[in-house]
Design a protein around this motif. Structure first.
Motif, PDB file in Angstrom:
ATOM      1  N   PHE A 195      38.335  54.144  35.639  1.00 13.67           N
ATOM      2  CA  PHE A 195      38.693  54.578  36.987  1.00 13.67           C
ATOM      3  C   PHE A 195      38.904  56.085  37.038  1.00 13.67           C
ATOM      4  CE2 PHE A 195      39.971  50.085  37.043  1.00 13.67           C
ATOM      5  CZ  PHE A 195      39.314  49.670  38.194  1.00 13.67           C
ATOM      6  N   ALA A 202      38.121  49.908  46.100  1.00 15.35           N
ATOM      7  CA  ALA A 202      39.276  49.204  45.526  1.00 15.35           C
ATOM      8  C   ALA A 202      40.124  48.617  46.645  1.00 15.35           C
ATOM      9  CB  ALA A 202      40.100  50.166  44.670  1.00 15.35           C
ATOM     10  N   ALA A 256      33.674  51.776  38.999  1.00 17.03           N
ATOM     11  CA  ALA A 256      34.134  52.099  37.647  1.00 17.03           C
ATOM     12  C   ALA A 256      33.545  51.124  36.630  1.00 17.03           C
ATOM     13  CB  ALA A 256      35.665  52.066  37.597  1.00 17.03           C
TER      14      ALA A 256
END
Length: 366
Positions: A214, A152, A175
């Motif tokens: 997530f 991320a 995710a």
């Protein structure tokens, strides 16, 4: 796992509200995913936690059809699958009750007998956080760990880019399925990540992108590793969820402390205050708590005739030279340094070839 076994396992994974914990329970009880689908309803009802609704889903052919389609995607894209009972399934994840029954990967991942740590934190990493993260991984390079993160923004990508730069294997836990990437701006990093590790996910190519993914993904980040490090975090955030999961798995958690006034130090400070994380100020703290032996990673070299030591290092050296083999805590006490600082100094001295570690957290002059 052959194609037929994989189809039935995929179908089991596709059933809503079944969950990995219950799926594993059924597989262990009946021997395989295929046996579950072929078992008589009366026998399934005898198994705790199954119930009429789940049994009805087991007899809905749409799950097998979906599994067949997903298998086509897996084969077409050369996706590697890891089944929780197979030998090559990540060892540490095997010990997590809610670890996925199937894990999908792409890249060049090698986890056998490797040190593995996860690094997580805020998506809004500060310049200080970037500097600390990059220096930490640079110092970790000699220990050659695998770096796990979530690919991320912020801490995640900072850690993974630093791992690649320092020649370390790194794995991004996603995710979503392996047919997409989030954030899209990180697509440019995919090839170098795959060359130096790869990606893991338990999501399908058909899974809708969802914020809750997530949270589910975080259990894999925590489960793969022997330790989770939180670099920076606000008072609430996904990194703290990962730390909580790691604690529930009885794994070590570390947090980088910061000033009370800094927004992205609050989460880390709270973890430390609640004794849910060890203080992390350098690689030495990590090596000490995890009992990693730096000397094992360095080829034996002859002692240098002249070793340049800093003033504090020289103080420790003279003490050890006089006292002989001594435990870290006793070195810290007698030299009047905090334990964490002593551990850091000893690690530096070890790298310089001035001292060596011994079993029982003892140190001695070379």
């Amino acid at each position: 796992m052959n194609s037929e076994d994989l189809i039935y396992t995929l179908a089991l994974q596709h059933i809503p509200n079944l969950g990995d914990t219950t799926a594993k329970k059924l597989i262990r009880k009946l021997g395989s995913a295929e046996n579950i689908f072929k078992e008589k309803k009366i026998n399934l009802l005898k198994i705790d936690g199954i119930g009429q609704i789940r049994i009805k889903e087991l007899h809905d052919t749409k799950h097998l059809k979906a599994a067949e389609n997903e298998l086509k995607f897996i084969e077409k894209n050369s996706i590697q699958t890891f089944y929780f009972q197979d030998e090559d399934y990540p060892e540490k994840l095997k010990h997590c009750l809610d670890g996925p029954i199937l894990l999908f990967s792409r890249g060049n991942i090698e986890l056998h007998k490797r040190r593995i740590i996860s690094i997580v934190g805020t998506r809004q990493i500060t310049p200080h956080g970037v500097s600390f993260c990059e220096k930490l991984i640079e110092d970790l390079a000699i220990l050659n760990p695998v770096i796990i993160s979530g690919f991320a923004y912020g801490v995640d990508i900072t850690a993974q880019k630093a791992a690649v730069k320092n020649g370390l294997q790194t794995i991004g836990c996603l995710a979503h399925g392996l047919n997409q990437i989030y954030p899209k701006s990180h697509k440019k990093y995919m090839s170098e990540i795959e060359d130096n590790g790869g990606f893991f996910t338990d999501f399908w190519s058909t899974d809708t992108f969802d914020r809750n993914n997530f949270l589910k993904r975080n259990r894999i980040i925590a489960g793969l590793s022997e330790a989770t490090i939180v670099i920076e975090s606000a008072e609430k955030g996904g990194a703290l969820v990962t730390a909580d999961i790691a604690n529930s798995y009885d794994r070590e958690v570390f947090a980088v402390p910061g000033r009370p006034s800094d927004k992205f130090s609050l989460g880390c400070n709270n973890l430390i205050k609640a004794q849910q994380a060890h203080v992390l100020t350098s690689v030495a703290d990590l090596a000490y708590i995890l009992n990693w032996k730096v000397a094992e990673e360095i080829k034996p070299v002859q002692k240098q005739l002249f070793i340049e030591l800093e003033e504090d290092e020289q103080r420790l050296y003279e003490f050890l030279k006089l006292q002989g083999k001594t435990e870290l805590d006793m070195v810290a006490l007698n030299c009047n340094f905090p334990t964490f600082k002593t551990a850091s100094l000893l690690l530096n001295m070890e790298l310089k070839g001035a001292i060596r570690p011994l079993p029982g957290k003892l140190f001695e002059v070379i």
